[in-house]
Scaffold this active site. Structure first.
Site: not given
Ligand code: ZN
Length: 364
Positions: A65, A68, A128, A168, A176, A179, A181, A183, A325
């Site tokens: 990842c 991480c 994670h 998102n 995908s 983890h 997070h 932006q 939708k």
């Molecule tokens: Zn991670």
């Protein structure tokens, strides 16, 4: 408890055809546009694509990842062994200092300019597998504090006109990596949605002498059916004019143009409201609930934006478990939303959920 035979007729489930039909247009006062609410369509046959849920039994640490602690990113940079929230400049920014200074001027009437600004990634936690819904309220308060700091710091840059913070969540919105997070885009332009909301709020104040968002909160309180959470400083509700089935607004009750202006007590309430809403979302279908979550903030170009009411919007793409939708003719083509669901019914579903996350309830 199973109903006795004598009470069966009283507990018969309400069939969709028995419900009062909700089929009308509702005015979205912040976007100044109509939303078509055609809730009688929600049971229409669906033969299209469905989506699976994101793997929720992710490990606490994932060796490959890029978010991480201690792991390498594609740029070659190595994440520190961070604790709490960790913010870094996006390795693949959409705006930034490396954008070319000069570009070829386009043909009239076209225009172009430098893609200036800052793009950052914000890891909510070193773990994670933790989402907002499963974090402690104190840790969510740490995220709110970082949003405040980032807004303050980036707004101080002369080239930054607006700070757009968002998350998102879920593969269905293109993420995908589970983890946790979000932006941050600090751009040399202002974003269309907030321009529209700013104009609507300024016009409403001029024409009525009142504050639009305060009136929205007042209307939601008076109706009461769509309220999800409320305490001394924060409120959460499915707006009357919701465009997405499970859309929720989380807002401080006091009007401030930026999250950075919230007091500690207001930030704490906001964190509690975020925890409440995200737990209800996950409990709804007992799976991680996907969404796009923008912070609606005023510009930071030195103007006076006292009429703008900061809030956080949750825009979930699913209208049923696994059913997206899709935006099509009305939304992409015409620019107005067609909602297949009743905001009152969707709010009732969320209100009925426990505020203890199902994973914690199961382990407790
Ligand atoms: Zn991670």
């Amino acid at each position: 408890m199973r109903p006795t035979s004598g009470s069966v007729c009283c507990t018969r489930p309400v069939r969709v055809s028995d419900r009062p039909r909700l089929w009308e247009e509702r005015w979205h006062p912040l976007r100044e546009e109509w939303v078509i609410v055609a809730a009688h369509r929600q049971t229409r046959p669906w033969l299209g694509q469905t989506v699976g849920v994101q793997e929720e039994r992710a490990p606490e640490y994932q060796p490959d990842c890029y978010l991480c602690p201690g792991n390498s990113r594609s740029s070659g940079a190595v994440n520190p062994d961070y604790h709490g929230v960790y913010v870094f400049d996006n390795d693949h920014p959409c705006v930034g200092g490396d954008a070319p200074e000069e570009s070829t001027p386009p043909q009239t009437p076209y225009q172009s300019r430098r893609a200036d600004g800052v793009a950052r990634v914000m890891c909510y936690a070193p773990r994670h597998d933790l989402t907002l819904a499963r974090m402690a309220t104190e840790d969510i308060a740490g995220i709110v504090e970082t949003w405040q700091q980032q807004t303050r710091d980036l707004a101080a840059r002369p080239e930054v006109k607006q700070v757009l913070i968002f998350e998102n969540k879920g593969e269905v919105v293109g993420v995908s990596n589970p983890h946790p997070h979000g932006q941050i885009y600090a751009t040399n332009f202002t974003w269309k949605t907030f321009d529209t909301e700013l104009e609507a709020q300024c016009r409403y104040a001029r024409e009525t002498g009142r504050a639009l968002f305060a009136d929205i909160i007042g209307a939601e309180r008076r109706d009461g059916r769509r309220l999800i959470y409320e305490d001394e400083h924060a409120i959460a509700f499915v707006p009357y004019f919701a465009r997405y089935a499970y859309e929720v607004y989380v807002a401080p009750t006091r009007r401030v143009p930026h999250i950075s202006a919230l007091t500690d007590a207001e930030s704490e309430s906001l964190a509690k409201a975020l925890k409440d809403v995200t737990v209800r979302y996950d409990n709804l279908w007992r799976q991680p609930f996907p969404y796009v979550m923008p912070l609606h903030q005023a510009p930071t170009d030195g103007g006076s934006y006292d009429d703008f009411h900061f809030y956080i919007g949750f825009l979930p793409p699913l209208r049923r478990p696994g059913t997206v939708k899709y935006l099509a003719g009305p939304e992409i083509g015409g620019g107005n939303f067609l909602s297949d669901t009743s905001p009152e019914e969707k709010a009732a579903e969320l209100r009925a959920q426990s505020t203890v996350h199902y994973r914690e309830a199961a382990s407790g």
